[in-house]
Design a protein around this motif. Sequence first.
Motif, mmCIF file in Angstrom:
data_model
loop_
_atom_site.group_PDB
_atom_site.id
_atom_site.type_symbol
_atom_site.label_atom_id
_atom_site.label_comp_id
_atom_site.label_asym_id
_atom_site.label_seq_id
_atom_site.Cartn_x
_atom_site.Cartn_y
_atom_site.Cartn_z
ATOM 1 N N THR A 16 -1.426 12.458 3.725
ATOM 2 C CA THR A 16 -0.084 11.865 3.761
ATOM 3 C C THR A 16 0.693 12.256 5.018
ATOM 4 O OG1 THR A 16 0.755 13.678 2.417
ATOM 5 C CG2 THR A 16 0.110 11.661 1.265
ATOM 6 N N SER B 130 1.277 -0.335 -3.311
ATOM 7 C CA SER B 130 1.890 0.956 -2.966
ATOM 8 C C SER B 130 3.128 1.231 -3.747
ATOM 9 C CB SER B 130 2.220 0.997 -1.475
ATOM 10 O OG SER B 130 1.025 0.904 -0.755
ATOM 11 N N TYR C 214 -4.635 6.214 2.420
ATOM 12 C CA TYR C 214 -3.193 6.282 2.582
ATOM 13 C C TYR C 214 -2.758 5.227 3.577
ATOM 14 C CZ TYR C 214 1.385 8.149 3.885
ATOM 15 O OH TYR C 214 2.712 8.310 4.139
ATOM 16 N N PRO D 62 0.679 4.524 5.623
ATOM 17 C CA PRO D 62 2.064 4.877 5.928
ATOM 18 C C PRO D 62 2.881 3.613 6.179
ATOM 19 C CG PRO D 62 0.701 5.284 7.839
ATOM 20 C CD PRO D 62 -0.213 4.847 6.731
#
Length: 132
Positions: free
Chosen positions: A100, A132, A7, A9
């Motif tokens: 997440t 992404s 992941y 961010p």
Amino acid sequence: MTGSKGYCPGGVNTDGSFIDAAGNATDTAPMCVNLTLQPSGLVFIAVAAVAFGAITMVLRRAADVPSAIRYLDRAAAAIAILTVASVAISQIWFAMIPITDWDGTGTFFYPFPFGSVKLDTEPMSMGQALLS
């Protein structure tokens, strides 16, 4: 017995600059996290202990071939149950890690005996941002 997930961010703004998870412009690339699930050494130790225990029981207590086979069959069943259960439990547990929710700082804590998780962090690259 293995799995992985990652992941990042944040991402890239329309002008090509990086943004963080909240959408704010940042000078540095956001940190990405990659988790890799591997078999735990404790499961291998447990399998070896069951196998050696069964061999010891056969050598010490088995009076004839049928009783020796019963000891070995029970050990084989215990090993099969242990491995199937550890794979299922570790895969379910790994899938439930809230990756997440990670904001790019801190660490993940996973005190789990059925699987071993390797954590890698690295700055986001433009290629990751475009995917992404």
